[in-house]
Enzyme design. Structure first.
Site, PDB file in Angstrom:
ATOM      1  N   ASN A  86       5.723   3.964   5.913  1.00  0.00           N
ATOM      2  CA  ASN A  86       5.849   2.498   5.125  1.00  0.00           C
ATOM      3  C   ASN A  86       6.281   1.679   5.425  1.00  0.00           C
ATOM      4  O   ASN A  86       6.427   0.507   5.280  1.00  0.00           O
ATOM      5  CB  ASN A  86       6.462   3.391   4.134  1.00  0.00           C
ATOM      6  CG  ASN A  86       6.584   2.169   2.226  1.00  0.00           C
ATOM      7  OD1 ASN A  86       6.287   1.452   2.184  1.00  0.00           O
ATOM      8  ND2 ASN A  86       7.886   2.247   2.359  1.00  0.00           N
ATOM      9  N   TYR A 150       4.015 -11.113  11.633  1.00  0.00           N
ATOM     10  CA  TYR A 150       3.521 -10.239  10.078  1.00  0.00           C
ATOM     11  C   TYR A 150       2.396  -9.394  10.610  1.00  0.00           C
ATOM     12  O   TYR A 150       1.996  -8.410  10.769  1.00  0.00           O
ATOM     13  CB  TYR A 150       4.154 -10.355   9.007  1.00  0.00           C
ATOM     14  CG  TYR A 150       3.996  -9.411   8.013  1.00  0.00           C
ATOM     15  CD1 TYR A 150       4.362  -7.975   7.640  1.00  0.00           C
ATOM     16  CD2 TYR A 150       3.449  -9.620   7.010  1.00  0.00           C
ATOM     17  CE1 TYR A 150       4.509  -7.084   7.076  1.00  0.00           C
ATOM     18  CE2 TYR A 150       3.492  -8.918   6.006  1.00  0.00           C
ATOM     19  CZ  TYR A 150       4.001  -7.386   6.150  1.00  0.00           C
ATOM     20  OH  TYR A 150       3.795  -6.585   5.014  1.00  0.00           O
ATOM     21  N   LYS A 154       0.348  -5.857  11.260  1.00  0.00           N
ATOM     22  CA  LYS A 154      -0.529  -5.055  10.654  1.00  0.00           C
ATOM     23  C   LYS A 154      -2.024  -5.881  11.063  1.00  0.00           C
ATOM     24  O   LYS A 154      -2.665  -4.047  10.040  1.00  0.00           O
ATOM     25  CB  LYS A 154      -0.843  -5.544   9.301  1.00  0.00           C
ATOM     26  CG  LYS A 154       1.283  -5.835   8.598  1.00  0.00           C
ATOM     27  CD  LYS A 154       1.520  -4.312   8.236  1.00  0.00           C
ATOM     28  CE  LYS A 154       2.975  -3.835   7.355  1.00  0.00           C
ATOM     29  NZ  LYS A 154       3.848  -2.839   7.264  1.00  0.00           N
ATOM     30  N   ILE A 183       3.791  -7.625  -3.970  1.00  0.00           N
ATOM     31  CA  ILE A 183       4.775  -6.408  -4.333  1.00  0.00           C
ATOM     32  C   ILE A 183       6.041  -6.884  -4.884  1.00  0.00           C
ATOM     33  O   ILE A 183       6.738  -7.629  -3.439  1.00  0.00           O
ATOM     34  CB  ILE A 183       4.227  -5.122  -3.873  1.00  0.00           C
ATOM     35  CG1 ILE A 183       2.977  -4.653  -3.759  1.00  0.00           C
ATOM     36  CG2 ILE A 183       4.838  -4.107  -4.578  1.00  0.00           C
ATOM     37  CD1 ILE A 183       1.873  -5.083  -4.822  1.00  0.00           C
TER      38      ILE A 183
HETATM   39  N1  LIG Z   1       6.359  -5.978  -0.626  1.00  0.00           N
HETATM   40  C1  LIG Z   1       4.980  -6.892  -0.087  1.00  0.00           C
HETATM   41  O1  LIG Z   1       4.852  -7.619  -0.960  1.00  0.00           O
HETATM   42  C2  LIG Z   1       3.858  -6.477   0.616  1.00  0.00           C
HETATM   43  C3  LIG Z   1       3.021  -6.490   0.673  1.00  0.00           C
HETATM   44  C4  LIG Z   1       2.613  -6.245   1.619  1.00  0.00           C
HETATM   45  C5  LIG Z   1       2.670  -4.945   2.554  1.00  0.00           C
HETATM   46  N2  LIG Z   1       3.895  -4.646   2.495  1.00  0.00           N
HETATM   47  C6  LIG Z   1       3.736  -3.548   3.433  1.00  0.00           C
HETATM   48  O2  LIG Z   1       4.955  -2.235   2.608  1.00  0.00           O
HETATM   49  C7  LIG Z   1       5.898  -1.573   3.110  1.00  0.00           C
HETATM   50  C8  LIG Z   1       7.336  -1.583   1.995  1.00  0.00           C
HETATM   51  O3  LIG Z   1       7.704  -2.438   1.822  1.00  0.00           O
HETATM   52  P1  LIG Z   1       8.138  -2.640   0.526  1.00  0.00           P
HETATM   53  O4  LIG Z   1       8.283  -4.437   0.012  1.00  0.00           O
HETATM   54  O5  LIG Z   1       8.346  -1.756   0.255  1.00  0.00           O
HETATM   55  O6  LIG Z   1       9.623  -3.430   1.243  1.00  0.00           O
HETATM   56  P2  LIG Z   1      11.235  -2.775   1.647  1.00  0.00           P
HETATM   57  O7  LIG Z   1      12.377  -3.234  -0.005  1.00  0.00           O
HETATM   58  O8  LIG Z   1      12.400  -3.757   2.123  1.00  0.00           O
HETATM   59  O9  LIG Z   1      11.784  -1.214   2.127  1.00  0.00           O
HETATM   60  C9  LIG Z   1      11.217  -1.317   3.511  1.00  0.00           C
HETATM   61  C10 LIG Z   1      12.032   0.177   3.925  1.00  0.00           C
HETATM   62  O10 LIG Z   1      11.768  -0.303   5.534  1.00  0.00           O
HETATM   63  C11 LIG Z   1      12.478   0.802   5.869  1.00  0.00           C
HETATM   64  N3  LIG Z   1      13.642   0.790   7.261  1.00  0.00           N
HETATM   65  C12 LIG Z   1      13.126  -1.107   7.411  1.00  0.00           C
HETATM   66  N4  LIG Z   1      13.759  -1.070   8.878  1.00  0.00           N
HETATM   67  C13 LIG Z   1      13.292   0.198   9.277  1.00  0.00           C
HETATM   68  C14 LIG Z   1      13.898   0.848  10.303  1.00  0.00           C
HETATM   69  N5  LIG Z   1      14.339   0.252  11.950  1.00  0.00           N
HETATM   70  N6  LIG Z   1      13.609   2.388  10.405  1.00  0.00           N
HETATM   71  C15 LIG Z   1      13.987   3.124   9.120  1.00  0.00           C
HETATM   72  N7  LIG Z   1      13.823   2.498   8.289  1.00  0.00           N
HETATM   73  C16 LIG Z   1      13.591   1.279   8.084  1.00  0.00           C
HETATM   74  C17 LIG Z   1      14.022  -0.028   5.209  1.00  0.00           C
HETATM   75  O11 LIG Z   1      14.943   0.524   4.781  1.00  0.00           O
HETATM   76  P3  LIG Z   1      16.241  -0.051   5.388  1.00  0.00           P
HETATM   77  O12 LIG Z   1      16.429  -1.078   5.362  1.00  0.00           O
HETATM   78  O13 LIG Z   1      17.733   1.132   4.875  1.00  0.00           O
HETATM   79  O14 LIG Z   1      16.331   0.846   6.822  1.00  0.00           O
HETATM   80  C18 LIG Z   1      13.372   0.018   3.308  1.00  0.00           C
HETATM   81  O15 LIG Z   1      13.873   1.261   2.671  1.00  0.00           O
HETATM   82  C19 LIG Z   1       6.437  -2.526   4.425  1.00  0.00           C
HETATM   83  O16 LIG Z   1       5.819  -2.095   5.850  1.00  0.00           O
HETATM   84  C20 LIG Z   1       5.446  -3.957   4.624  1.00  0.00           C
HETATM   85  O17 LIG Z   1       5.176  -4.739   5.633  1.00  0.00           O
HETATM   86  C21 LIG Z   1       4.655  -4.895   1.551  1.00  0.00           C
END
Ligand SMILES: NC(=O)c1ccc[n+]([C@@H]2O[C@H](COP(=O)([O-])OP(=O)(O)OC[C@H]3O[C@@H](n4cnc5c(N)ncnc54)[C@H](OP(=O)(O)O)[C@@H]3O)[C@@H](O)[C@H]2O)c1
Length: 249
Positions: A86, A150, A154, A183
């Protein structure tokens, strides 16, 4: 309902946003969940909410940190049933401004770390005939300006998902992806854009969503539960859109 009773899951990026919602739902459904991230505070806070959630602090772009996660799981549980890849990062930049350092940062996490985590967890997943869920994005198939690093990363994740599903079917391992739309999570706060440009960027995206709203992390977690559980037993190589209809156009 105990849909994941006594299963063991790893959720990368499980301290915030979508990963946290998945970790909490999996634990509620009976799984032991190991969450991973670089910052201890959000991991600790998430784990404090449910005794079935524990955490490993680490940057998964570093292979030895990935190994730490796998060793922790082996020592604590001796098995792994579900891997949710994730953790991700979404740079928002026009190609005229992208540098190779930006490319490296996006692909190191969104692609390379996901591959590393998968390779290192795979022996355990094969042994348990478990399953893998990768987080993609609606942008991988419905592109938008300024997201090339990005959505390029993906798109690779979606093709890994399909290839791995084919390769691992004979082992009884399912591999699927979820492609969320917009999201509401912290990911929207960490772009390289100014506040004003970020707001415009968000408004532009919201205008393209048939549901007329952003989704919630729980709405993604519900699909991640279906895929991880026996309810998804005949599903592999699928990319599930969770996007309020955004990708239907
Ligand atoms: N939110 C959206 O609109 C959306 C849309 C499409 C896809 N997604 C995908 O959904 C997934 C989750 O995203 P989210 O929206 O929940 O974002 P988020 O809240 O920013 O979560 C990202 C998580 O990844 C962790 N992370 C980042 N770099 C890391 C590293 N080098 N090592 C370990 N952990 C790491 C972060 O924790 P730390 O910073 O503490 O490391 C954080 O907990 C992602 O793959 C994103 O691309 C999200």
């Amino acid at each position: 309902m105990d849909l994941l009773k006594d299963k063991v899951a790893v959720v990368t990026g499980g301290g915030s946003g979508i990963g946290r919602a998945i970790a909490e739902l999996y634990a509620k459904e009976g799984a032991y969940v190991v969450i991973v991230g670089r910052r201890e505070a959000p991991l600790k806070e998430t784990a404090a909410g449910d005794k079935k959630i524990s955490y490993v602090v680490g940057d998964i772009t570093k292979s030895d940190n990935v190994a730490n996660v796998v060793n922790y799981v082996k020592e604590k549980f001796g098995r792994l049933d579900i891997l949710v890849n994730n953790a991700g990062w979404c740079p928002v930049q026009p190609i005229k401004e992208v540098t190779l350092a930006d490319y490296d940062k996006a692909f190191d996490l969104d692609v390379r770390a996901l591959v590393d985590m998968t390779i290192q967890c795979l022996p355990l997943i094969v042994k348990s005939k478990g399953n893998i869920i990768n987080l993609s994005t609606v942008g991988a198939t419905h592109r938008a300006p300024n997201l090339s690093m990005y959505v390029g990363a993906k798109a690779a994740v979606e093709n890994f998902t399909r290839c791995w599903a084919l390769e691992l079917a004979a082992d009884g391992v399912r591999v699927n992806a979820i492609a969320p739309g917009a999201i509401r999570t912290d990911i929207w706060n960490v772009t390289n854009l100014s506040d004003e440009d970020a707001k415009k960027h968000e408004e532009g995206i919201a205008a393209t969503i048939p549901f007329g709203r952003f989704g919630s992390p729980t709405e993604v977690a519900n699909v991640a539960l279906f895929l991880a559980s026996e309810m998804g037993s005949y599903v592999s190589g699928a990319i599930y859109a969770v996007d309020g209809g955004q990708g239907a156009a």
